[in-house]
Design a protein around this motif. Structure first.
Motif, PDB file in Angstrom:
ATOM      1  N   TYR A 165       0.818  -1.207   0.000  1.00 36.29           N
ATOM      2  CA  TYR A 165       0.000   0.000   0.000  1.00 36.29           C
ATOM      3  C   TYR A 165       0.853   1.259   0.000  1.00 36.29           C
ATOM      4  O   TYR A 165       0.448   2.299  -0.554  1.00 36.29           O
ATOM      5  CB  TYR A 165      -0.988  -0.048   1.167  1.00 36.29           C
ATOM      6  N   ASP A 219      -2.526   4.073   8.513  1.00 35.24           N
ATOM      7  CA  ASP A 219      -2.696   2.709   9.006  1.00 35.24           C
ATOM      8  C   ASP A 219      -3.528   2.777  10.280  1.00 35.24           C
ATOM      9  O   ASP A 219      -3.038   3.199  11.332  1.00 35.24           O
ATOM     10  CB  ASP A 219      -1.315   2.099   9.288  1.00 35.24           C
ATOM     11  N   PHE A 259      -6.458   0.475   6.023  1.00 33.72           N
ATOM     12  CA  PHE A 259      -5.746   1.613   5.461  1.00 33.72           C
ATOM     13  C   PHE A 259      -6.714   2.625   4.846  1.00 33.72           C
ATOM     14  O   PHE A 259      -7.750   2.261   4.292  1.00 33.72           O
ATOM     15  CB  PHE A 259      -4.775   1.165   4.355  1.00 33.72           C
TER      16      PHE A 259
END
Length: 252
Positions: free
Chosen positions: A28, A47, A152
């Motif tokens: 990511y 996060d 996320f």
């Protein structure tokens, strides 16, 4: 509880480390970096499980007066305060409201369909010369296939070309797979509330009491109370805090 506190509590529901979540952070981070390199945007990957954000920047950041020491810069929060504090106060508060609405919508959406949606909006961000510039903001949520929880959030900021500044709506939820607008916010405080009522509502959303608002605006508490009553009537809500907790008139 203010809208920011509500949103923070809601998004960090999965903060406790869950070993079942096998999502690879590096994957990511690479997605965020790819957007930055392709679009000259600013990307913030948050996060939720670790309460940490990674800020990736391009030349756009320096042009807006944003200075981050590293690329990415790591902060111990899901809130990119240096960027958020440069957003116009009215736009910043609406951003929080819409983010909470987007989260609630995805929570009611099947897990297999959540990746189909994103938020697109425009807002004003103060540049290095103290002038507000129009910015396009996009937001994507990534849920863990292992836990079903939000892991996320990816926020992208980039400049809007001068000739297209008025073409982009203030807020949209889009199904990117079908190319459909799922929700559009046509509710505009400025067409309903007076300038003073807007000021009062903004401070209510930030958690100030009537006494504190009176002091900030140099008006009496009775005047603040009258403005708050007018806000309730005009927005058709039970109390003025509802204007910032996701219970505004439905998006159409």
């Amino acid at each position: 509880m203010t809208i920011v506190e509500t949103l923070n509590k809601t998004l960090l529901k999965s903060r406790a480390k869950d070993k079942r979540c096998r999502m690879d952070l590096e994957v990511y981070k690479n997605i965020a970096l790819a957007y930055v390199r392709t679009e000259n945007s600013i990307a913030v990957l948050s996060d939720m499980q670790m309460n940490t954000s990674y800020i990736f920047t391009s030349g756009t950041a320096s042009g807006l007066g944003l200075n981050f020491p590293e690329n990415p810069t790591v902060i111990n929060s899901i809130w990119e305060e240096e960027i958020l504090m440069k957003i116009h106060p009215d736009d910043r508060m609406k951003k929080y409201v819409h983010e909470l609405r987007f989260f609630k919508m995805l929570e009611e959406t099947g897990q297999d369909e959540r990746s189909s949606f994103c938020v697109v909006s425009r807002m004003r961000l103060c540049d290095k010369n103290g002038i507000y510039q129009w910015i396009r903001h996009r937001m994507f949520y990534f849920y863990s296939p292992d836990t079903g929880k939000l892991r996320f959030a990816l926020c992208l900021y980039d400049r809007i070309a001068e000739r297209s500044q008025n073409l982009l709506p203030e807020f949209l939820i889009i199904n990117t797979v079908k190319g459909e607008v799922v929700a559009e916010d046509k509710f505009d405080y400025r067409t309903i509330l007076s300038p003073r009522e807007l000021e009062v509502l903004k401070y209510v959303g930030e958690g100030l009491t009537s006494k504190e608002i009176a002091n900030v605006l140099s008006i009496s508490i009775n005047t603040v109370s009258r403005h708050r009553q007018n806000i309730l009537k005009k927005l058709n809500v039970k109390n003025s805090v509802e204007a910032f907790n996701g219970n505004l008139p439905k998006i159409t």
